[in-house]
Design a protein around this motif. Sequence first.
Motif, PDB file in Angstrom:
ATOM      1  N   SER A  27       0.830  -1.207   0.000  1.00 23.47           N
ATOM      2  CA  SER A  27       0.000   0.000   0.000  1.00 23.47           C
ATOM      3  C   SER A  27       0.862   1.254   0.000  1.00 23.47           C
ATOM      4  N   ASP A  28       1.921   1.237   0.810  1.00 21.13           N
ATOM      5  CA  ASP A  28       2.827   2.392   0.874  1.00 21.13           C
ATOM      6  C   ASP A  28       3.542   2.621  -0.454  1.00 21.13           C
ATOM      7  N   ALA A  29       3.903   1.545  -1.125  1.00 23.58           N
ATOM      8  CA  ALA A  29       4.590   1.679  -2.407  1.00 23.58           C
ATOM      9  C   ALA A  29       3.652   2.192  -3.494  1.00 23.58           C
ATOM     10  N   LEU A  30       2.416   1.730  -3.473  1.00 21.18           N
ATOM     11  CA  LEU A  30       1.443   2.153  -4.482  1.00 21.18           C
ATOM     12  C   LEU A  30       0.921   3.555  -4.221  1.00 21.18           C
ATOM     13  N   PHE A  31       0.585   3.818  -2.956  1.00 20.34           N
ATOM     14  CA  PHE A  31      -0.064   5.076  -2.577  1.00 20.34           C
ATOM     15  C   PHE A  31       0.651   5.687  -1.365  1.00 20.34           C
ATOM     16  N   PRO A  32       1.843   6.236  -1.566  1.00 20.93           N
ATOM     17  CA  PRO A  32       2.647   6.733  -0.436  1.00 20.93           C
ATOM     18  C   PRO A  32       1.908   7.779   0.395  1.00 20.93           C
ATOM     19  N   GLY A  33       2.118   7.690   1.708  1.00 25.08           N
ATOM     20  CA  GLY A  33       1.574   8.694   2.613  1.00 25.08           C
ATOM     21  C   GLY A  33       0.122   8.528   2.977  1.00 25.08           C
ATOM     22  N   THR A  34      -0.556   7.560   2.364  1.00 22.36           N
ATOM     23  CA  THR A  34      -1.997   7.423   2.592  1.00 22.36           C
ATOM     24  C   THR A  34      -2.288   6.515   3.789  1.00 22.36           C
ATOM     25  N   SER A 103       1.056  12.721   8.699  1.00 22.88           N
ATOM     26  CA  SER A 103       2.039  11.965   7.917  1.00 22.88           C
ATOM     27  C   SER A 103       1.868  12.234   6.425  1.00 22.88           C
ATOM     28  N   MET A 104       0.648  12.421   5.980  1.00 21.75           N
ATOM     29  CA  MET A 104       0.415  12.707   4.567  1.00 21.75           C
ATOM     30  C   MET A 104       0.859  14.129   4.224  1.00 21.75           C
ATOM     31  N   LEU A 105       0.660  15.056   5.140  1.00 22.94           N
ATOM     32  CA  LEU A 105       1.132  16.430   4.938  1.00 22.94           C
ATOM     33  C   LEU A 105       2.658  16.453   4.804  1.00 22.94           C
ATOM     34  N   ARG A 106       3.324  15.594   5.568  1.00 18.56           N
ATOM     35  CA  ARG A 106       4.781  15.490   5.464  1.00 18.56           C
ATOM     36  C   ARG A 106       5.185  14.885   4.124  1.00 18.56           C
ATOM     37  N   ARG A 107       4.526  13.784   3.769  1.00 20.45           N
ATOM     38  CA  ARG A 107       4.949  13.030   2.576  1.00 20.45           C
ATOM     39  C   ARG A 107       4.811  13.837   1.296  1.00 20.45           C
ATOM     40  N   TYR A 108       3.777  14.671   1.235  1.00 18.10           N
ATOM     41  CA  TYR A 108       3.538  15.440   0.022  1.00 18.10           C
ATOM     42  C   TYR A 108       4.090  16.867   0.099  1.00 18.10           C
ATOM     43  N   ARG A 109       4.961  17.061   1.066  1.00 17.74           N
ATOM     44  CA  ARG A 109       5.697  18.311   1.228  1.00 17.74           C
ATOM     45  C   ARG A 109       4.779  19.537   1.295  1.00 17.74           C
ATOM     46  N   ILE A 110       3.619  19.322   1.892  1.00 20.32           N
ATOM     47  CA  ILE A 110       2.741  20.463   2.191  1.00 20.32           C
ATOM     48  C   ILE A 110       3.316  21.201   3.392  1.00 20.32           C
ATOM     49  N   LEU A 111       3.926  20.460   4.290  1.00 26.74           N
ATOM     50  CA  LEU A 111       4.772  21.057   5.320  1.00 26.74           C
ATOM     51  C   LEU A 111       6.089  21.470   4.658  1.00 26.74           C
ATOM     52  N   SER A 112       6.595  22.630   5.014  1.00 25.73           N
ATOM     53  CA  SER A 112       7.842  23.093   4.404  1.00 25.73           C
ATOM     54  C   SER A 112       9.035  22.253   4.825  1.00 25.73           C
ATOM     55  N   ASP A 113       8.933  21.608   5.984  1.00 20.96           N
ATOM     56  CA  ASP A 113       9.995  20.748   6.494  1.00 20.96           C
ATOM     57  C   ASP A 113       9.338  19.496   7.060  1.00 20.96           C
ATOM     58  N   SER A 114       9.619  18.337   6.468  1.00 20.34           N
ATOM     59  CA  SER A 114       8.938  17.105   6.874  1.00 20.34           C
ATOM     60  C   SER A 114       9.237  16.684   8.304  1.00 20.34           C
ATOM     61  N   SER A 115      10.267  17.271   8.908  1.00 20.63           N
ATOM     62  CA  SER A 115      10.603  16.902  10.287  1.00 20.63           C
ATOM     63  C   SER A 115       9.768  17.662  11.318  1.00 20.63           C
ATOM     64  N   PHE A 363      -5.663  -2.622  -0.771  1.00 18.12           N
ATOM     65  CA  PHE A 363      -4.530  -1.724  -0.529  1.00 18.12           C
ATOM     66  C   PHE A 363      -4.940  -0.251  -0.442  1.00 18.12           C
ATOM     67  N   ARG A 364      -5.936  -0.010   0.433  1.00 22.46           N
ATOM     68  CA  ARG A 364      -6.432   1.340   0.730  1.00 22.46           C
ATOM     69  C   ARG A 364      -7.187   1.970  -0.438  1.00 22.46           C
ATOM     70  N   TRP A 365      -7.562   1.180  -1.415  1.00 27.47           N
ATOM     71  CA  TRP A 365      -8.131   1.743  -2.628  1.00 27.47           C
ATOM     72  C   TRP A 365      -9.386   2.571  -2.368  1.00 27.47           C
ATOM     73  N   SER A 366     -10.241   2.135  -1.484  1.00 20.25           N
ATOM     74  CA  SER A 366     -11.476   2.885  -1.223  1.00 20.25           C
ATOM     75  C   SER A 366     -11.166   4.308  -0.762  1.00 20.25           C
ATOM     76  N   SER A 367     -10.236   4.444   0.187  1.00 19.36           N
ATOM     77  CA  SER A 367      -9.861   5.774   0.684  1.00 19.36           C
ATOM     78  C   SER A 367      -9.134   6.573  -0.389  1.00 19.36           C
ATOM     79  N   VAL A 368      -8.177   5.942  -1.061  1.00 17.39           N
ATOM     80  CA  VAL A 368      -7.382   6.634  -2.075  1.00 17.39           C
ATOM     81  C   VAL A 368      -8.249   7.066  -3.247  1.00 17.39           C
ATOM     82  N   ARG A 369      -9.160   6.208  -3.657  1.00 14.04           N
ATOM     83  CA  ARG A 369     -10.051   6.538  -4.772  1.00 14.04           C
ATOM     84  C   ARG A 369     -10.878   7.787  -4.462  1.00 14.04           C
ATOM     85  N   THR A 370     -11.345   7.892  -3.224  1.00  9.17           N
ATOM     86  CA  THR A 370     -12.130   9.069  -2.835  1.00  9.17           C
ATOM     87  C   THR A 370     -11.289  10.338  -2.906  1.00  9.17           C
ATOM     88  N   ILE A 371     -10.063  10.268  -2.403  1.00 10.56           N
ATOM     89  CA  ILE A 371      -9.181  11.439  -2.437  1.00 10.56           C
ATOM     90  C   ILE A 371      -8.876  11.846  -3.875  1.00 10.56           C
TER      91      ILE A 371
END
Length: 388
Positions: A27-34, A103-115, A363-371
């Motif tokens: 799931s992480d490989a297909l849809f990172p951060g979700t 965690s998703m905000l970090r992964r998609y660099r919506i946060l300026s610094d993932s840390s 692999f989280r498809w229901s949630s990812v599909r909605t997003i």
Amino acid sequence: MRDIIHLFADRDSRDELGLGQIRDALSDALFPGTSTLHTRARYLLLVPWVFQEAAKRLNPTAEVDRMERRLISAIHDSEDYAGLLGMQAGAALKTLPSSIYWSMLRRYRILSDSSLRMQDALILDGQRLGGDDLSDATRHRFHAWSSTMPRAPIGFPTVVAGGFALRHEEAAWLCERILDAVPGTLMAHFAINPPSPDSQAPWAEPSTQYLSGEAKAYLGHARSFSAVMHGAQLLYNLMLAEQHQDAGFDSDRDFVATYRDELDVWAERLPGDVDVEMWNIEDLLVRVHSERGAPVHPRSVRFVRDWRDLLRDTPPAHLLSHPRARKLISDRERHNKGPQARLGNRRRLQSWGGSSGSGAMTFRWSSVRTILTDIHNGLDREPEPDDA
């Protein structure tokens, strides 16, 4: 907490046979951060907007909590509120959207610094940086969030115009974040190719036939793993249904007949879903280890290999009553769940509700599909005058 429990109950998050490490790595490989707890795409903007507003106040920690809870009623009053966290609990919601989406905000660099932690983003956002040049106050301030992020709508957070419906500008920006942060993944593929609103699995999408590279390899393994292990999931539930019935527990449905029928359908479809002889399970495990950064538990690996080997030696239609198959399932549940195992445990069987992780892994498809659908719906909307 009722909202969180409901989210888990409706998704493929149950792990009765200890397959979660492999499932989650794929799931992480297909849809990172979700996550299966992610409900709507606009939360990726709503949470940062709340933090930006709270950071301006004297007591940002108290304000961000108050504003997140205020969002619940503001979105509920809008026209688009499906997927609202706190629909039942309201302002008493225990786990706020910021905790779920961080965690998703970090992964998609919506946060300026993932840390950045949540408290860091609150306290540091807008603070002056070092230096003596005061000629440009904005340039010399720390920004916790991406400088290109769309601005919050007028009236936010008291009013959330549109609810979860993304404006064109917002959808385009989130699409860019995906393409920039996770290129070459299935998530990036669907950011360009809109999924069908009712598809049951990512491999059911016609556009995936054009995949290449790592995304194609991971999706192929995900489909094969799901198809192969679904038989084990169904047999496990058939065994539960049989023991539940033999123990004399009442049920409104004949679950034994239900799972026998589902196993027959699985056995008929399996050859079309995966070539068990050719499926390279060792390549799957290498990829999963790499994605996780740690090996899968040896017992999980052994169970998956043993089940695959059984399918090579035995026609799938014969597994329903195969002694070795049933022993594999029984041993696996006992090793995975210990005293919480249901098979052979009358007390635990009594509380069985008719299904324990029986759904095929998607692999989280229901949630990812909605997003993803949220994003494409936003892209289809006309840009508003201030979106230029």
